[in-house]
Design a protein around this motif. Structure first.
Motif, mmCIF file in Angstrom:
data_model
loop_
_atom_site.group_PDB
_atom_site.id
_atom_site.type_symbol
_atom_site.label_atom_id
_atom_site.label_comp_id
_atom_site.label_asym_id
_atom_site.label_seq_id
_atom_site.Cartn_x
_atom_site.Cartn_y
_atom_site.Cartn_z
ATOM 1 N N ASN A 61 0.807 -1.229 0.000
ATOM 2 C CA ASN A 61 0.000 0.000 0.000
ATOM 3 C C ASN A 61 0.837 1.275 0.000
ATOM 4 N N LYS A 161 1.545 -11.544 3.743
ATOM 5 C CA LYS A 161 0.766 -10.586 4.544
ATOM 6 C C LYS A 161 0.712 -11.039 5.998
ATOM 7 N N LYS A 162 1.716 -11.807 6.396
ATOM 8 C CA LYS A 162 1.802 -12.300 7.781
ATOM 9 C C LYS A 162 0.523 -13.051 8.196
ATOM 10 N N ALA A 164 -2.580 -12.405 7.637
ATOM 11 C CA ALA A 164 -3.736 -11.595 8.054
ATOM 12 C C ALA A 164 -5.006 -12.223 7.487
ATOM 13 N N SER A 199 -1.352 -12.434 11.744
ATOM 14 C CA SER A 199 -1.303 -11.032 12.204
ATOM 15 C C SER A 199 -2.709 -10.486 12.466
ATOM 16 N N GLY A 200 -3.669 -11.374 12.654
ATOM 17 C CA GLY A 200 -5.011 -10.925 13.043
ATOM 18 C C GLY A 200 -5.857 -10.505 11.866
ATOM 19 N N ASN A 201 -6.857 -9.716 12.185
ATOM 20 C CA ASN A 201 -7.772 -9.259 11.139
ATOM 21 C C ASN A 201 -7.015 -8.449 10.079
ATOM 22 N N ASP A 202 -7.307 -8.716 8.801
ATOM 23 C CA ASP A 202 -6.708 -7.902 7.741
ATOM 24 C C ASP A 202 -7.295 -6.500 7.858
ATOM 25 N N THR A 204 -7.321 -4.060 6.037
ATOM 26 C CA THR A 204 -7.995 -3.474 4.872
ATOM 27 C C THR A 204 -9.421 -4.019 4.745
ATOM 28 N N PHE A 273 -5.615 -3.851 21.080
ATOM 29 C CA PHE A 273 -6.929 -3.298 20.746
ATOM 30 C C PHE A 273 -7.007 -1.793 20.994
ATOM 31 N N GLU A 281 -12.310 -9.228 21.508
ATOM 32 C CA GLU A 281 -13.305 -10.120 20.905
ATOM 33 C C GLU A 281 -12.906 -11.564 21.157
HETATM 34 C C1 LIG Z 1 -14.469 -8.787 10.638
HETATM 35 C C2 LIG Z 1 -13.867 -9.416 11.834
HETATM 36 C C3 LIG Z 1 -13.074 -8.452 12.676
HETATM 37 C C4 LIG Z 1 -12.332 -9.145 13.775
HETATM 38 C C5 LIG Z 1 -11.651 -8.223 14.754
HETATM 39 C C6 LIG Z 1 -10.222 -8.508 14.823
HETATM 40 C C7 LIG Z 1 -9.330 -7.652 15.319
HETATM 41 C C8 LIG Z 1 -7.866 -7.877 15.210
HETATM 42 O O1 LIG Z 1 -7.377 -8.896 14.794
HETATM 43 S S1 LIG Z 1 -6.950 -6.546 15.705
HETATM 44 C C9 LIG Z 1 -5.316 -6.880 15.147
HETATM 45 C C10 LIG Z 1 -5.124 -6.444 13.703
HETATM 46 N N1 LIG Z 1 -3.733 -6.638 13.293
HETATM 47 C C11 LIG Z 1 -2.807 -5.685 13.369
HETATM 48 O O2 LIG Z 1 -3.028 -4.590 13.830
HETATM 49 C C12 LIG Z 1 -1.471 -6.045 12.815
HETATM 50 C C13 LIG Z 1 -1.036 -5.063 11.763
HETATM 51 N N2 LIG Z 1 0.279 -5.432 11.234
HETATM 52 C C14 LIG Z 1 1.444 -4.965 11.769
HETATM 53 O O3 LIG Z 1 1.491 -4.204 12.701
HETATM 54 C C15 LIG Z 1 2.708 -5.446 11.121
HETATM 55 O O4 LIG Z 1 2.434 -5.766 9.796
HETATM 56 C C16 LIG Z 1 3.317 -6.707 11.828
HETATM 57 C C17 LIG Z 1 3.846 -6.291 13.211
HETATM 58 C C18 LIG Z 1 2.265 -7.804 11.980
HETATM 59 C C19 LIG Z 1 4.473 -7.272 10.998
HETATM 60 O O5 LIG Z 1 5.433 -6.245 10.784
HETATM 61 P P1 LIG Z 1 6.680 -6.527 9.795
HETATM 62 O O6 LIG Z 1 7.366 -7.771 10.186
HETATM 63 O O7 LIG Z 1 7.479 -5.270 9.731
HETATM 64 O O8 LIG Z 1 5.990 -6.828 8.390
HETATM 65 P P2 LIG Z 1 5.164 -5.825 7.461
HETATM 66 O O9 LIG Z 1 4.443 -4.816 8.295
HETATM 67 O O10 LIG Z 1 6.046 -5.309 6.392
HETATM 68 O O11 LIG Z 1 4.049 -6.798 6.876
HETATM 69 C C20 LIG Z 1 4.238 -7.520 5.646
HETATM 70 C C21 LIG Z 1 3.017 -7.299 4.806
HETATM 71 O O12 LIG Z 1 1.891 -7.826 5.492
HETATM 72 C C22 LIG Z 1 0.875 -6.821 5.596
HETATM 73 N N3 LIG Z 1 0.124 -7.018 6.823
HETATM 74 C C23 LIG Z 1 0.598 -7.472 7.993
HETATM 75 N N4 LIG Z 1 -0.388 -7.526 8.887
HETATM 76 C C24 LIG Z 1 -1.512 -7.089 8.278
HETATM 77 C C25 LIG Z 1 -2.863 -6.922 8.695
HETATM 78 N N5 LIG Z 1 -3.274 -7.248 9.916
HETATM 79 N N6 LIG Z 1 -3.743 -6.444 7.800
HETATM 80 C C26 LIG Z 1 -3.374 -6.151 6.537
HETATM 81 N N7 LIG Z 1 -2.098 -6.295 6.076
HETATM 82 C C27 LIG Z 1 -1.194 -6.767 6.942
HETATM 83 C C28 LIG Z 1 1.634 -5.516 5.600
HETATM 84 O O13 LIG Z 1 0.798 -4.465 5.220
HETATM 85 C C29 LIG Z 1 2.705 -5.821 4.585
HETATM 86 O O14 LIG Z 1 2.100 -5.702 3.324
HETATM 87 P P3 LIG Z 1 2.815 -4.886 2.141
HETATM 88 O O15 LIG Z 1 3.073 -3.513 2.696
HETATM 89 O O16 LIG Z 1 1.800 -4.913 1.049
HETATM 90 O O17 LIG Z 1 4.063 -5.664 1.876
#
Ligand SMILES: CCCCC/C=C/C(=O)SCCNC(=O)CCNC(=O)[C@H](O)C(C)(C)COP(=O)(O)OP(=O)(O)OC[C@H]1O[C@@H](n2cnc3c(N)ncnc32)[C@H](O)[C@@H]1OP(=O)(O)O
Length: 395
Positions: A61, A161-162, A164, A199-202, A204, A273, A281
Motif C-alpha cells: 500500500n 501478509k503475515k 492476516a 497477524s489478526g484481522n486484515d 484493509t 486493541f 473479541e
Molecule cells: C471482521 C472481523 C473483525 C475481527 C476483529 C479482529 C481484530 C484484530 O485482529 S486486531 C489486530 C489487527 N492486526 C494488526 O493490527 C497487525 C497489523 N500489522 C502490523 O502491525 C505489522 O504488519 C506486523 C507487526 C504484523 C508485521 O510487521 P513486519 O514484520 O514489519 O511486516 P510488514 O508490516 O512489512 O508486513 C508484511 C506485509 O503484510 C501486511 N500485513 C501485515 N499484517 C496485516 C494486517 N493485519 N492487515 C493487513 N495487512 C497486513 C503488511 O501491510 C505488509 O504488506 P505490504 O506492505 O503490502 O508488503
C-alpha cells in the motif's frame, strides 16, 4: 474476499493509471543550479506506466500510494480535490498522499515516478513457478485444509501478509470447521505458514465501504465476527493451535476457546486493541480473566502488552512451549498419539468440560461484537487503520 488488499489496491490505485495522459515533452530541463540534466521523457513515463500494470507482485500500500500521488501530480498538478471525510478511508489516504506533494512541478513528479518504478522493477525477482499441492490438500489459496491420520489441519496461508485474515478467510475457516465437525478426524489443528502464525484481522477489511456506508460495514463485520466465534464455541471436537510464530489480535483471543495451544519459542501473543481504537473479541473478555486473573488480562487486553511464549505459558494461555527447531516434529508426534485414544471417550470428556460454559460464551460473544460494531464507527479506529495503511504505524 481473497486478496482483497491487491484487488482493492488495483481498484483505487492502478485503476487510476489507465486515465488519459496529458502531453508532456522530452527535453533537457534546466535545474535551479544552472546545470542541465536529461529529465524523464513522456515516453519514459508511459513505459513506466505500462511496466507497473505488468507487475505480478503487489508492491504494498505504501508504494501504491506514492505511485498514485506522483501520477496525479505529474498529470494534473497539485491536488485539486476536496478533502474526503474521515470514514472514507481509501480516498482519504489517496488525498493525503497527493496533497503531501504540495506544489511539486509536474516534470519532477513524472521523473520521480519513473525513478520509483525503475528502482522497484530492478529490485523485484522473477516470479517462481507455483508449487503443486500435496496429496489430500485443497490446493493453493489463502487457507489450506488437509485431512490426514485423523487430524484435520487448517493452515493460514498468506505468508506475504503475515497471514492476516481476510473476510473470505473467515468464511472459509467456518466452512472448514463445519466439514471437520463431520469428518472422521479426532483433532482439528490451526496453524500458520511462514514466519507468522497470524497477524489478526486484515486491516484493509475495513476499507471497502458498501453502498449503505460505514454503518452497514460495521453491522456486517459484527455479524461475521459473531458467527465466526460461535463456530469455535460450538465446535464438537478438540481444537489445537500450533502457534509457529507471532500471533496478533483475533488469532490470539480465540485461543481461549481451544483445548491445546502448542507454541514455538519464537511465538509472541499480542492484542493491541486500544491502539487500534478497538475492544476485545473472541470471548477473551471472559476467558482471559478466568484463565490468568483480571490484572494480567487487563495488561494484555486493555494496555496491549505483548507476551512471549514463555509468559503466555505461565499465564495458562499456552499449553507448552517448544524450541522452534523441534516444534513440528515433537508436536505432530504427540498429536498423532492422541488420535489413537478412543474417540468417543475423548469427545465425551471434552463435552462435559465445555457444556457448562457454552451459553455464557455465546452471551459474551454477542456483547463483544456489539461493542466492536460501535468501535468500528469511531474516529479512533478510522485513524488507526489510516495510519497502518500509510505505514506510519506498526505494532
Ligand atoms: C471482521 C472481523 C473483525 C475481527 C476483529 C479482529 C481484530 C484484530 O485482529 S486486531 C489486530 C489487527 N492486526 C494488526 O493490527 C497487525 C497489523 N500489522 C502490523 O502491525 C505489522 O504488519 C506486523 C507487526 C504484523 C508485521 O510487521 P513486519 O514484520 O514489519 O511486516 P510488514 O508490516 O512489512 O508486513 C508484511 C506485509 O503484510 C501486511 N500485513 C501485515 N499484517 C496485516 C494486517 N493485519 N492487515 C493487513 N495487512 C497486513 C503488511 O501491510 C505488509 O504488506 P505490504 O506492505 O503490502 O508488503
Amino acid at each position: 474476499m481473497a486478496q482483497l488488499v491487491c484487488g482493492l489496491a488495483r481498484r483505487w490505485c492502478f485503476g487510476a493509471l489507465g486515465s488519459p495522459l496529458q502531453a508532456l515533452h522530452l527535453q533537457a530541463l534546466p535545474l535551479h543550479l544552472g546545470r542541465t540534466v536529461m529529465r524523464a521523457s513522456q515516453k519514459d513515463f508511459e513505459s513506466a506506466l505500462r511496466q507497473v500494470k505488468l507487475w505480478k507482485k503487489d508492491p504494498g500500500n505504501e508504494v501504491k500510494l506514492k505511485l498514485y500521488a506522483l501520477y496525479k501530480q505529474a498529470t494534473e498538478g497539485p491536488c485539486n480535490l476536496p478533502k474526503p471525510g474521515m470514514m472514507d478511508l481509501v480516498n482519504k489516504a489517496k488525498w493525503d498522499a497527493w496533497s503531501a506533494l504540495g506544489s511539486l512541478p509536474k516534470e519532477t513528479a513524472r521523473e520521480n515516478y519513473v525513478d520509483l518504478v525503475s528502482s522497484l522493477s530492478a529490485a523485484s525477482e522473477p516470479p517462481s513457478p507455483a508449487k503443486p499441492a500435496a496429496d489430500g490438500e485443497q490446493a493453493g489459496g489463502d487457507l489450506v485444509v488437509t485431512s490426514e491420520n485423523h487430524i484435520t489441519t487448517i493452515t493460514f496461508n498468506r505468508p506475504a501478509k503475515k497471514n492476516a485474515i481476510t473476510t473470505q478467510m473467515y468464511r472459509d475457516i467456518m466452512l472448514a470447521l463445519q466439514a471437520a465437525s463431520k469428518d472422521d478426524s479426532v483433532l482439528t489443528v490451526l496453524t500458520g505458514n511462514g514466519d507468522y502464525y497470524c497477524s489478526g484481522n486484515d486491516l484493509t477489511n475495513f476499507t471497502d465501504i458498501p453502498p449503505g456506508g460505514p454503518e452497514e460495514k460495521a453491522r456486517t463485520n459484527a455479524v461475521l465476527l459473531r458467527e465466526f466465534v460461535d463456530y469455535f464455541i460450538d465446535f464438537p471436537k478438540p481444537l489445537v493451535a500450533v502457534v509457529n510464530g507471532p500471533a496478533v489480535g483475533i488469532s490470539v483471543t480465540i485461543l481461549g476457546l481451544f483445548d491445546l495451544v502448542y507454541a514455538s519459542d519464537r511465538a509472541t501473543f499480542h492484542t493491541p486493541f486500544s491502539p487500534l481504537g478497538l475492544s476485545p473479541e473472541g470471548c477473551s473478555s471472559y476467558t482471559f480473566p478466568k484463565m490468568m486473573g483480571p490484572s494480567k488480562a487487563a495488561e494484555m487486553l486493555i494496555f496491549g502488552r505483548k507476551l512471549t511464549a514463555q509468559e503466555a505459558c505461565a499465564q495458562g494461555l499456552v499449553t507448552e512451549v517448544f524450541p522452534d527447531s523441534t516444534l513440528q516434529k515433537e508436536v505432530w508426534t504427540r498429536l498423532r498419539a492422541y488420535t489413537k485414544l478412543p474417540p468417543n471417550a475423548v469427545r465425551t470428556s471434552r463435552e462435559v468440560m465445555r457444556s457448562k460454559g457454552r451459553e455464557r460464551l455465546h452471551a459474551v460473544n454477542a456483547e463483544e461484537c456489539e461493542a466492536l460494531r460501535q468501535r468500528w464507527l469511531s474516529e479512533e479506529c478510522a485513524s488507526a487503520v489510516l495510519r497502518f495503511m500509510s505505514r506510519k504505524a506498526k505494532l
